[in-house]
Scaffold this motif. Structure first.
Motif, PDB file in Angstrom:
ATOM      1  N   ARG A 125       0.737  -0.993  -0.140  1.00  0.00           N
ATOM      2  CA  ARG A 125       0.038   0.093  -0.048  1.00  0.00           C
ATOM      3  C   ARG A 125       1.132   1.205  -0.041  1.00  0.00           C
ATOM      4  NH1 ARG A 125      -5.410  -0.763   1.239  1.00  0.00           N
ATOM      5  NH2 ARG A 125      -5.310   1.559   2.335  1.00  0.00           N
ATOM      6  N   TRP A 126       0.506   2.004  -1.037  1.00  0.00           N
ATOM      7  CA  TRP A 126       1.302   3.317  -1.140  1.00  0.00           C
ATOM      8  C   TRP A 126       0.647   4.415  -0.853  1.00  0.00           C
ATOM      9  CZ3 TRP A 126       6.498   2.353  -3.496  1.00  0.00           C
ATOM     10  CH2 TRP A 126       6.497   1.071  -3.657  1.00  0.00           C
ATOM     11  N   ALA A 127       1.178   5.575  -0.185  1.00  0.00           N
ATOM     12  CA  ALA A 127       0.503   6.766   0.207  1.00  0.00           C
ATOM     13  C   ALA A 127       1.499   7.874   0.309  1.00  0.00           C
ATOM     14  CB  ALA A 127      -0.453   6.723   1.398  1.00  0.00           C
ATOM     15  N   GLU A 128       0.944   8.972   0.180  1.00  0.00           N
ATOM     16  CA  GLU A 128       2.022  10.252   0.211  1.00  0.00           C
ATOM     17  C   GLU A 128       1.728  10.397   1.981  1.00  0.00           C
ATOM     18  OE1 GLU A 128       1.358  13.640  -1.933  1.00  0.00           O
ATOM     19  OE2 GLU A 128       1.608  12.594  -4.065  1.00  0.00           O
ATOM     20  N   SER A 129       2.801  10.951   2.561  1.00  0.00           N
ATOM     21  CA  SER A 129       2.833  11.277   3.821  1.00  0.00           C
ATOM     22  C   SER A 129       1.954  12.587   4.000  1.00  0.00           C
ATOM     23  CB  SER A 129       4.076  11.733   4.605  1.00  0.00           C
ATOM     24  OG  SER A 129       4.760  12.850   3.841  1.00  0.00           O
ATOM     25  N   ALA A 130       1.449  12.844   5.276  1.00  0.00           N
ATOM     26  CA  ALA A 130       0.496  14.144   5.433  1.00  0.00           C
ATOM     27  C   ALA A 130       0.999  15.446   5.039  1.00  0.00           C
ATOM     28  CB  ALA A 130      -0.035  14.164   6.971  1.00  0.00           C
ATOM     29  N   ASP A 131       2.640  15.534   5.160  1.00  0.00           N
ATOM     30  CA  ASP A 131       3.129  16.847   4.834  1.00  0.00           C
ATOM     31  C   ASP A 131       3.608  16.769   3.360  1.00  0.00           C
ATOM     32  OD1 ASP A 131       5.245  15.104   4.817  1.00  0.00           O
ATOM     33  OD2 ASP A 131       6.295  15.920   6.310  1.00  0.00           O
ATOM     34  N   GLY A 132       3.410  15.682   2.692  1.00  0.00           N
ATOM     35  CA  GLY A 132       3.693  15.598   1.361  1.00  0.00           C
ATOM     36  C   GLY A 132       5.088  15.380   1.035  1.00  0.00           C
ATOM     37  N   GLU A 133       5.939  15.223   2.211  1.00  0.00           N
ATOM     38  CA  GLU A 133       7.485  15.016   1.721  1.00  0.00           C
ATOM     39  C   GLU A 133       8.086  14.010   1.898  1.00  0.00           C
ATOM     40  OE1 GLU A 133       9.432  17.983   1.302  1.00  0.00           O
ATOM     41  OE2 GLU A 133       7.467  19.042   1.355  1.00  0.00           O
ATOM     42  N   SER A 134       7.125  12.970   1.929  1.00  0.00           N
ATOM     43  CA  SER A 134       7.780  11.317   1.808  1.00  0.00           C
ATOM     44  C   SER A 134       6.847  10.532   1.422  1.00  0.00           C
ATOM     45  CB  SER A 134       8.435  10.981   3.146  1.00  0.00           C
ATOM     46  OG  SER A 134       7.847  10.952   4.280  1.00  0.00           O
ATOM     47  N   VAL A 135       6.936   9.368   1.053  1.00  0.00           N
ATOM     48  CA  VAL A 135       5.971   8.216   0.667  1.00  0.00           C
ATOM     49  C   VAL A 135       6.064   7.222   1.914  1.00  0.00           C
ATOM     50  CG1 VAL A 135       5.494   6.447  -0.876  1.00  0.00           C
ATOM     51  CG2 VAL A 135       6.247   8.562  -1.768  1.00  0.00           C
ATOM     52  N   LEU A 136       4.676   6.984   2.250  1.00  0.00           N
ATOM     53  CA  LEU A 136       4.750   5.655   3.367  1.00  0.00           C
ATOM     54  C   LEU A 136       4.207   4.470   2.474  1.00  0.00           C
ATOM     55  CD1 LEU A 136       2.312   7.542   5.792  1.00  0.00           C
ATOM     56  CD2 LEU A 136       5.048   7.250   5.784  1.00  0.00           C
ATOM     57  N   LEU A 137       5.132   3.428   2.936  1.00  0.00           N
ATOM     58  CA  LEU A 137       4.940   2.025   2.172  1.00  0.00           C
ATOM     59  C   LEU A 137       4.830   0.941   3.023  1.00  0.00           C
ATOM     60  CD1 LEU A 137       5.014   0.209  -0.374  1.00  0.00           C
ATOM     61  CD2 LEU A 137       7.653   0.054   0.015  1.00  0.00           C
ATOM     62  N   GLU A 138       3.570   0.413   3.050  1.00  0.00           N
ATOM     63  CA  GLU A 138       3.167  -0.836   4.025  1.00  0.00           C
ATOM     64  C   GLU A 138       2.945  -2.166   3.234  1.00  0.00           C
ATOM     65  OE1 GLU A 138      -0.468  -2.076   7.073  1.00  0.00           O
ATOM     66  OE2 GLU A 138      -0.584   0.034   6.019  1.00  0.00           O
ATOM     67  N   ALA A 139       3.697  -3.132   3.600  1.00  0.00           N
ATOM     68  CA  ALA A 139       3.754  -4.390   3.086  1.00  0.00           C
ATOM     69  C   ALA A 139       3.999  -5.511   4.124  1.00  0.00           C
ATOM     70  CB  ALA A 139       4.682  -4.455   1.762  1.00  0.00           C
ATOM     71  N   GLY A 140       3.699  -6.848   3.793  1.00  0.00           N
ATOM     72  CA  GLY A 140       3.919  -7.885   4.639  1.00  0.00           C
ATOM     73  C   GLY A 140       5.063  -8.732   3.676  1.00  0.00           C
ATOM     74  N   VAL A 141       5.559  -9.683   4.572  1.00  0.00           N
ATOM     75  CA  VAL A 141       6.786 -10.330   3.936  1.00  0.00           C
ATOM     76  C   VAL A 141       6.218 -11.042   2.727  1.00  0.00           C
ATOM     77  CG1 VAL A 141       8.228 -12.368   4.247  1.00  0.00           C
ATOM     78  CG2 VAL A 141       8.008 -10.574   6.308  1.00  0.00           C
ATOM     79  N   ALA A 142       5.096 -11.690   2.818  1.00  0.00           N
ATOM     80  CA  ALA A 142       4.690 -12.377   1.630  1.00  0.00           C
ATOM     81  C   ALA A 142       4.296 -11.411   0.276  1.00  0.00           C
ATOM     82  CB  ALA A 142       3.237 -12.953   1.970  1.00  0.00           C
ATOM     83  N   ASP A 143       4.274 -10.271   0.604  1.00  0.00           N
ATOM     84  CA  ASP A 143       4.166  -9.300  -0.574  1.00  0.00           C
ATOM     85  C   ASP A 143       5.527  -9.384  -1.610  1.00  0.00           C
ATOM     86  OD1 ASP A 143       1.490  -8.491  -0.282  1.00  0.00           O
ATOM     87  OD2 ASP A 143       2.340  -7.164   1.312  1.00  0.00           O
ATOM     88  N   GLY A 144       6.638  -9.767  -0.821  1.00  0.00           N
ATOM     89  CA  GLY A 144       8.044  -9.656  -1.717  1.00  0.00           C
ATOM     90  C   GLY A 144       8.822  -8.430  -1.966  1.00  0.00           C
TER      91      GLY A 144
END
Length: 279
Positions: free
Chosen positions: A61-80
């Motif tokens: 799951r990909w999303a911009e941070s609240a301040d727009g200065e970075s990207v938040l990436l969320e994943a599990g081990v199975a996602d690879g």
């Protein structure tokens, strides 16, 4: 117009310049065909357009941070998905990668490298896949024969008001601002004076997007021109033999800008790269 004089008598001769150009051509083809070169790009995805954080063809799951200065990436081990060569289990905050070295990007997905960039304040993920069909099918780059007459004296003239942004079309059908710093003034072999709007790039060199009389006929519809940094008196050597194809000539997944106003030259420039071989 203040320009450089003809090459000094003790400078490289035409044969040396041709051999140097041939070596440049070899290096250029190798860079294009590298595992994470332009031919390996299979997608450019806008994170702001990811519905519920999902990007087509990529896990996590990909999303911009609240301040727009970075990207938040969320994943599990199975996602690879791996970050810094370790499988991601949880969430990580990421910044921009070095576009000049996609193979060193922090995020990978198998052999693919996922490069994070910003365009007009928005985050983009560019996917580099060494197994891309365009890379496997690559046969080389066609170029016009080397011609020393197309190594031209020129000069850089910065805009008095400073840098400006000009809205131009892009290869993906959108219009975006193109930052420009001034004019590159040069003479064609026939003696006429012309100018191109240029940007100043890393290291102080100049970069132009241009078209000419060969564009769309015997060469790609537009090309890129780079020079070294201006010397004393703002003199610049303009070597059209090193005009290159834009990245979008190799794959449709680049956001190449079209020439800005004034950068369509009213004559043929039969020098530099023409097309990808076989097209």
């Amino acid at each position: 117009m203040s320009t450089e004089r003809a090459e000094a008598n003790d400078g490289p001769d035409a044969g040396d310049l041709r051999r140097e150009w041939e070596r440049w051509r070899e290096k250029r083809a190798a860079a294009v065909a590298a595992p994470y070169g332009p031919l390996s790009v299979t997608g450019t995805r806008w994170i702001a357009e990811a519905e519920d954080g999902a990007i087509a063809g990529l896990p996590g799951r990909w999303a911009e941070s609240a301040d727009g200065e970075s990207v938040l990436l969320e994943a599990g081990v199975a996602d690879g998905l791996a970050v810094d060569d370790e499988l991601l289990a949880g969430e990580v905050r990421l910044g921009e990668d070095d576009e000049g070295d996609p193979g060193a990007s922090r995020v990978s997905y198998g052999p693919r490298r996922l490069v994070l960039m910003r365009r007009e304040g928005q985050w983009v993920v560019r996917v580099f896949d060494p197994e891309a069909p365009s890379r496997r099918a690559f046969q080389g780059i066609d170029a016009f024969p080397y011609d020393p007459a197309w190594v031209r004296p020129g000069a850089f003239r910065a805009y008095e008001e400073g840098e400006r942004s000009v809205l131009v079309g892009n290869a993906d059908g959108r219009e975006r601002g193109l930052g420009l710093a001034g004019h590159l003034i040069f003479t064609e072999p026939g003696g006429g004076e012309h100018r191109l709007q240029v940007a100043v790039v890393a290291g102080g060199g100049l970069w132009a997007v241009l078209a000419d009389g060969t564009s769309g006929r015997t060469s790609y519809p537009f090309r890129f021109l780079r020079t070294g940094a201006p010397r004393a008196g703002n003199a610049v050597t303009v070597d059209f033999n090193r005009t290159t194809l834009p990245p979008c000539a190799f794959t449709d997944n680049f956001l190449c800008p079209f020439p800005p106003p004034g950068n369509r030259l009213p004559f043929d420039v039969p020098a530099g790269e023409r097309n990808v071989s076989g097209t």
